[in-house]
Design a protein around this motif. Structure first.
Motif, PDB file in Angstrom:
ATOM      1  N   GLN A  12      35.844  53.380  32.602  1.00 26.82           N
ATOM      2  CA  GLN A  12      36.160  51.962  32.594  1.00 26.82           C
ATOM      3  C   GLN A  12      35.565  51.281  33.825  1.00 26.82           C
ATOM      4  OE1 GLN A  12      40.452  51.674  32.226  1.00 26.82           O
ATOM      5  NE2 GLN A  12      40.274  51.419  30.007  1.00 26.82           N
ATOM      6  N   ALA A  13      35.339  49.998  33.702  1.00 30.42           N
ATOM      7  CA  ALA A  13      34.845  49.217  34.839  1.00 30.42           C
ATOM      8  C   ALA A  13      35.784  49.394  36.032  1.00 30.42           C
ATOM      9  CB  ALA A  13      34.730  47.754  34.454  1.00 30.42           C
ATOM     10  N   LYS A  86      30.282  49.060  37.064  1.00 34.57           N
ATOM     11  CA  LYS A  86      30.249  47.825  36.292  1.00 34.57           C
ATOM     12  C   LYS A  86      29.603  48.106  34.932  1.00 34.57           C
ATOM     13  CE  LYS A  86      29.379  45.224  40.555  1.00 34.57           C
ATOM     14  NZ  LYS A  86      28.452  44.270  41.230  1.00 34.57           N
ATOM     15  N   PRO A  87      29.897  47.293  33.931  1.00 37.56           N
ATOM     16  CA  PRO A  87      29.235  47.494  32.630  1.00 37.56           C
ATOM     17  C   PRO A  87      27.715  47.497  32.731  1.00 37.56           C
ATOM     18  CG  PRO A  87      31.090  46.028  32.388  1.00 37.56           C
ATOM     19  CD  PRO A  87      30.940  46.255  33.871  1.00 37.56           C
ATOM     20  N   SER A 118      34.026  47.574  29.613  1.00 41.75           N
ATOM     21  CA  SER A 118      34.643  46.423  30.302  1.00 41.75           C
ATOM     22  C   SER A 118      36.104  46.301  29.955  1.00 41.75           C
ATOM     23  CB  SER A 118      33.909  45.141  29.921  1.00 41.75           C
ATOM     24  OG  SER A 118      33.901  44.975  28.528  1.00 41.75           O
TER      25      SER A 118
END
Length: 118
Positions: A12-13, A86-87, A118
């Motif tokens: 996950q972010a 980050k994505p 995200s």
């Protein structure tokens, strides 16, 4: 030298991953080492590189302060610690090696997928 990248996955972010690049067939300390990445539909992008002894590291602006490259020559392995993901960090990550201080990267690993949701 043969390079084998590993450690990719789905995160996950804001999360973290550590990539490893194991070298075989030669002594890792002979080589400058680097990480690159390639997102879908884009060209290969420089991420970071590290000098023979590990004394100097260089980073792309997009990862500076979040990623850390390191190496353990005794284990013939280079690492990329990735924090605050980050994505837009989603890509296939490749390790690369060269003997010369400058010039093209001569040896490439097979890549490991990193996906940041995200």
């Amino acid at each position: 030298v043969q390079l084998q990248a590993s450690g990719g996955g789905l995160v996950q972010a804001g999360g973290s991953l550590r990539l490893s690049c194991a070298a075989s067939g030669d002594i890792l300390s002979r080589y400058y080492m680097a990480w690159f990445r390639q997102a879908p539909g884009q060209g290969r992008q420089f991420v970071s590189h590290i000098t023979w002894s590990g004394g100097l590291q260089y980073y792309a602006d997009s990862v500076k302060g979040r990623f850390t490259i390191s190496r353990d020559n005794a284990k013939n392995t280079v690492y990329l610690q990735m924090n605050s993901l980050k994505p837009e960090d989603t890509a296939v990550y490749y390790c690369a090696a060269r003997v010369a201080r400058m010039g093209s990267w001569d040896y490439w690993g097979q890549g490991t997928q990193v996906t940041v949701s995200s």
